[in-house]
Design a protein around this motif. Structure first.
Motif, mmCIF file in Angstrom:
data_model
loop_
_atom_site.group_PDB
_atom_site.id
_atom_site.type_symbol
_atom_site.label_atom_id
_atom_site.label_comp_id
_atom_site.label_asym_id
_atom_site.label_seq_id
_atom_site.Cartn_x
_atom_site.Cartn_y
_atom_site.Cartn_z
ATOM 1 N N HIS A 98 0.830 -1.212 0.000
ATOM 2 C CA HIS A 98 0.000 0.000 0.000
ATOM 3 C C HIS A 98 0.858 1.254 0.000
ATOM 4 O O HIS A 98 0.573 2.218 -0.731
ATOM 5 C CB HIS A 98 -0.920 -0.019 1.217
ATOM 6 N N GLU A 99 1.938 1.268 0.785
ATOM 7 C CA GLU A 99 2.765 2.477 0.844
ATOM 8 C C GLU A 99 3.542 2.683 -0.461
ATOM 9 O O GLU A 99 3.705 3.823 -0.913
ATOM 10 C CB GLU A 99 3.733 2.398 2.029
ATOM 11 N N LEU A 100 4.045 1.605 -1.053
ATOM 12 C CA LEU A 100 4.737 1.761 -2.326
ATOM 13 C C LEU A 100 3.802 2.290 -3.413
ATOM 14 O O LEU A 100 4.202 3.113 -4.248
ATOM 15 C CB LEU A 100 5.346 0.423 -2.752
ATOM 16 N N LEU A 101 2.555 1.822 -3.394
ATOM 17 C CA LEU A 101 1.589 2.333 -4.368
ATOM 18 C C LEU A 101 1.269 3.795 -4.104
ATOM 19 O O LEU A 101 1.123 4.599 -5.045
ATOM 20 C CB LEU A 101 0.316 1.489 -4.314
ATOM 21 N N ASP A 102 1.176 4.181 -2.833
ATOM 22 C CA ASP A 102 0.908 5.579 -2.497
ATOM 23 C C ASP A 102 2.086 6.467 -2.899
ATOM 24 O O ASP A 102 1.892 7.592 -3.364
ATOM 25 C CB ASP A 102 0.627 5.698 -0.999
ATOM 26 N N ARG A 103 3.304 5.976 -2.722
ATOM 27 C CA ARG A 103 4.466 6.771 -3.132
ATOM 28 C C ARG A 103 4.510 6.939 -4.643
ATOM 29 O O ARG A 103 4.906 8.004 -5.138
ATOM 30 C CB ARG A 103 5.746 6.092 -2.646
ATOM 31 N N ALA A 104 4.113 5.891 -5.376
ATOM 32 C CA ALA A 104 4.087 6.020 -6.833
ATOM 33 C C ALA A 104 2.994 6.979 -7.285
ATOM 34 O O ALA A 104 3.160 7.683 -8.291
ATOM 35 C CB ALA A 104 3.878 4.643 -7.462
ATOM 36 N N ARG A 105 1.882 7.031 -6.546
ATOM 37 C CA ARG A 105 0.788 7.925 -6.909
ATOM 38 C C ARG A 105 1.103 9.375 -6.537
ATOM 39 O O ARG A 105 0.635 10.303 -7.188
ATOM 40 C CB ARG A 105 -0.503 7.466 -6.225
ATOM 41 N N HIS A 106 1.889 9.576 -5.464
ATOM 42 C CA HIS A 106 2.249 10.930 -5.015
ATOM 43 C C HIS A 106 3.772 10.989 -4.856
ATOM 44 O O HIS A 106 4.283 10.985 -3.724
ATOM 45 C CB HIS A 106 1.557 11.262 -3.699
ATOM 46 N N PRO A 107 4.516 11.062 -5.932
ATOM 47 C CA PRO A 107 5.978 10.981 -5.822
ATOM 48 C C PRO A 107 6.631 12.208 -5.209
ATOM 49 O O PRO A 107 7.727 12.119 -4.665
ATOM 50 C CB PRO A 107 6.419 10.788 -7.284
ATOM 51 N N PRO B 29 6.522 14.221 0.209
ATOM 52 C CA PRO B 29 7.244 13.387 1.176
ATOM 53 C C PRO B 29 6.624 13.342 2.567
ATOM 54 O O PRO B 29 7.025 12.512 3.389
ATOM 55 C CB PRO B 29 8.630 14.043 1.224
ATOM 56 N N ASP B 30 5.668 14.231 2.866
ATOM 57 C CA ASP B 30 5.142 14.307 4.219
ATOM 58 C C ASP B 30 3.914 13.425 4.429
ATOM 59 O O ASP B 30 3.226 13.555 5.444
ATOM 60 C CB ASP B 30 4.798 15.758 4.583
ATOM 61 N N ARG B 31 3.627 12.521 3.529
ATOM 62 C CA ARG B 31 2.499 11.605 3.691
ATOM 63 C C ARG B 31 2.927 10.405 4.545
ATOM 64 O O ARG B 31 4.064 9.942 4.469
ATOM 65 C CB ARG B 31 1.991 11.116 2.335
ATOM 66 N N ILE B 32 1.985 9.918 5.358
ATOM 67 C CA ILE B 32 2.192 8.703 6.156
ATOM 68 C C ILE B 32 1.047 7.758 5.807
ATOM 69 O O ILE B 32 0.018 7.727 6.490
ATOM 70 C CB ILE B 32 2.236 9.006 7.665
ATOM 71 N N PRO B 33 1.164 6.983 4.740
ATOM 72 C CA PRO B 33 0.021 6.173 4.292
ATOM 73 C C PRO B 33 -0.334 5.039 5.233
ATOM 74 O O PRO B 33 -1.477 4.592 5.261
ATOM 75 C CB PRO B 33 0.483 5.638 2.931
ATOM 76 N N VAL B 34 0.654 4.545 6.023
ATOM 77 C CA VAL B 34 0.440 3.340 6.831
ATOM 78 C C VAL B 34 0.866 3.609 8.265
ATOM 79 O O VAL B 34 1.903 4.238 8.512
ATOM 80 C CB VAL B 34 1.228 2.148 6.254
ATOM 81 N N LEU B 35 0.049 3.138 9.214
ATOM 82 C CA LEU B 35 0.408 3.084 10.625
ATOM 83 C C LEU B 35 0.537 1.625 11.018
ATOM 84 O O LEU B 35 -0.316 0.805 10.671
ATOM 85 C CB LEU B 35 -0.651 3.754 11.506
ATOM 86 N N CYS B 36 1.598 1.287 11.747
ATOM 87 C CA CYS B 36 1.838 -0.095 12.149
ATOM 88 C C CYS B 36 2.197 -0.121 13.628
ATOM 89 O O CYS B 36 3.154 0.537 14.049
ATOM 90 C CB CYS B 36 2.957 -0.711 11.318
ATOM 91 N N ILE B 37 1.435 -0.864 14.421
ATOM 92 C CA ILE B 37 1.705 -0.971 15.849
ATOM 93 C C ILE B 37 1.641 -2.435 16.258
ATOM 94 O O ILE B 37 1.079 -3.280 15.558
ATOM 95 C CB ILE B 37 0.711 -0.149 16.701
ATOM 96 N N THR B 38 2.230 -2.734 17.400
ATOM 97 C CA THR B 38 2.140 -4.040 18.044
ATOM 98 C C THR B 38 1.555 -3.839 19.429
ATOM 99 O O THR B 38 2.083 -3.043 20.217
ATOM 100 C CB THR B 38 3.520 -4.707 18.142
ATOM 101 N N VAL B 39 0.486 -4.528 19.735
ATOM 102 C CA VAL B 39 -0.190 -4.364 21.022
ATOM 103 C C VAL B 39 0.649 -5.019 22.108
ATOM 104 O O VAL B 39 0.984 -6.204 22.008
ATOM 105 C CB VAL B 39 -1.598 -4.983 20.974
ATOM 106 N N PRO B 40 1.025 -4.296 23.176
ATOM 107 C CA PRO B 40 1.796 -4.895 24.257
ATOM 108 C C PRO B 40 0.938 -5.835 25.091
ATOM 109 O O PRO B 40 -0.297 -5.789 25.016
ATOM 110 C CB PRO B 40 2.256 -3.674 25.074
ATOM 111 N N PRO B 41 1.537 -6.703 25.899
ATOM 112 C CA PRO B 41 0.757 -7.642 26.718
ATOM 113 C C PRO B 41 -0.133 -6.916 27.722
ATOM 114 O O PRO B 41 0.249 -5.889 28.293
ATOM 115 C CB PRO B 41 1.835 -8.473 27.431
#
Length: 427
Positions: A288-297, A300-312
């Protein structure tokens, strides 16, 4: 120069599987205010201090996966003139190589040991211990390591805090950095680590002909073999049917949610441990992020994806804090979940976030799940104008797709999400 070490309130997974705190040791050049070398160890020893000194006076070779912009030849230094002094600078990274005249240290047993003194004497360096109980004699290194221990460490997975009331339960059972990953900065749950993961495309090392191999010195041959082994250690992701199905379903849901005003759909990836759920959702986010970068080359200030890991045993506020940590937002103890999510939503609105990846969602605490945690996901997918009623909802946040990954459990009961179940492959 000044050298010092300090304990870090961060748990790191060691090679034997034990979670322990680590100590960063660093050297700072007073003239340029640059960190010439740093090392991370469970307990700093005299050999580590000597190795740190050797790294400070030795060019750092480019490692596999590093961008070409980090080469010393790309810096403002007179690279061609420096090659006559040391041929190793040809393939060196743009890190300072400084031979100190004097090193100021405290009276720690590591720095006043015979080993470290002998290393300084061999290089012709004057070792000057500071006055006892006088940290102002080496203020720059104290300030540098203090900033790492307070301002930076709070955003690292495994942060224990200075007191037990700032610490989650069973922290050592959650996902922690390994010691090599802590050196390399490959954590996906930070914006910097995620961007490195998306942009990483390691090229295979150049194979030398047999005649050139014979002319290599033993040290250069070890470095050559290590680069090849490091390349093969980067396991490539195989596009299995489950990974392809996850990426395909996720991208279709992103397209469906892009113009949705309400009732946005999500995707739950469920399955037994070790069946590739994390790999599947991270590949979805990378695509998804690579496609977003290709669509908006040129944005640079876009953050298309958020990724987290839930702690115990995570509460809703802890999950909200993970989103803020990914974006680098400060988290203060007086902020409640609404304040944190309001700040996260504001940043996501400005940076056009379209996909949220949540790993280990089964770690969410069972207490008050229905009330607090469900409201958290509702706020992320359909955030209402909290405390700002003059701004329409569709202007505040564009359509976002949430992709949690978990073991089979209560999380799969959310009716607004499509469920994908991963099974172990043949052995």
């Amino acid at each position: 120069m000044q050298i010092d070490s300090t304990p870090l309130d961060v748990l790191v997974r060691l090679d034997d599987g034990i979670a322990e705190k680590v100590e960063p040791t660093a050297m700072v050049d007073i003239a340029t205010r640059s960190i010439t070398a740093a090392v991370l160890r469970p307990t700093t020893k005299a050999a580590d201090a000597s190795a740190l000194l050797a790294r400070s006076v030795t060019p750092e070779a480019m490692r596999p996966g590093w961008a070409d912009a980090l080469r010393m030849s790309r810096s403002v230094l007179p690279h061609r003139r420096l090659l006559s002094m040391d041929e190793r600078l040809e393939h060196a990274a743009a890190l300072p190589v400084i031979v100190p005249e004097t090193i100021v240290c405290d009276h720690g047993k590591v720095f006043v040991s015979h080993n470290f003194r002998a290393s300084c004497r061999y290089l012709g360096i004057n070792l000057q211990p500071a006055h006892k109980a006088t940290p102002t004699d080496k203020g720059p290194i104290e300030k540098t390591l203090g900033s790492v221990a307070t301002l930076f460490a709070q955003f690292v997975a495994g942060y224990t805090g200075s007191t037990t009331d700032r610490r989650g339960r069973r922290l050592e059972d959650g996902r922690l950095w390994s010691l090599p990953d802590a050196h390399a900065g490959r954590q996906l749950t930070t914006l910097e680590g995620w961007r490195k993961f998306v942009a990483s495309s390691p090229e295979p090392p150049v194979l030398l002909p047999p005649d050139d191999l014979q002319r290599l010195s033993p040290t250069d041959r070890d470095l050559y073999d290590e680069a090849r082994l490091d390349h093969h250690a980067r396991m490539l992701v195989v596009a299995t049917s489950f990974v392809e199905k996850t990426v395909t379903c996720g991208r279709r849901l992103v397209l469906l949610n892009r113009h949705a005003i309400s009732a946005r759909r999500g995707l739950i990836v469920s399955g037994l441990p070790g069946t590739g759920k994390t790999i599947a959702i991270t590949q979805l986010g990378r695509a998804h992020e690579l496609l977003d970068r290709a669509r908006h080359p040129n944005v640079p200030d876009r953050i298309p994806v958020l990724c987290i890991t839930v702690p115990p045993a995570a509460t809703a506020r802890m999950v909200a804090a993970e989103f803020a940590r990914f974006l680098g937002l400060p988290i203060r103890s007086r902020l409640n979940m609404t304040d944190i999510i309001e700040a996260v939503v504001g940043v996501c609105t400005d940076t056009r976030t379209g996909l949220v990846l949540v790993d280990e969602i089964h770690n969410i605490s069972q207490r008050r799940r229905r009330r607090s945690t469900r409201s958290l996901w509702t706020t992320l997918q359909r955030p209402r104008p909290l405390r700002r009623r003059s701004r329409p909802e569709h202007d505040r946040y564009s359509g976002t797709t949430t992709v949690p990954a978990s073991h089979p459990g209560p999380a799969a009961s959310w009716r607004t999400h499509r469920l994908l179940h991963s099974t172990p492959g043949p052995r």
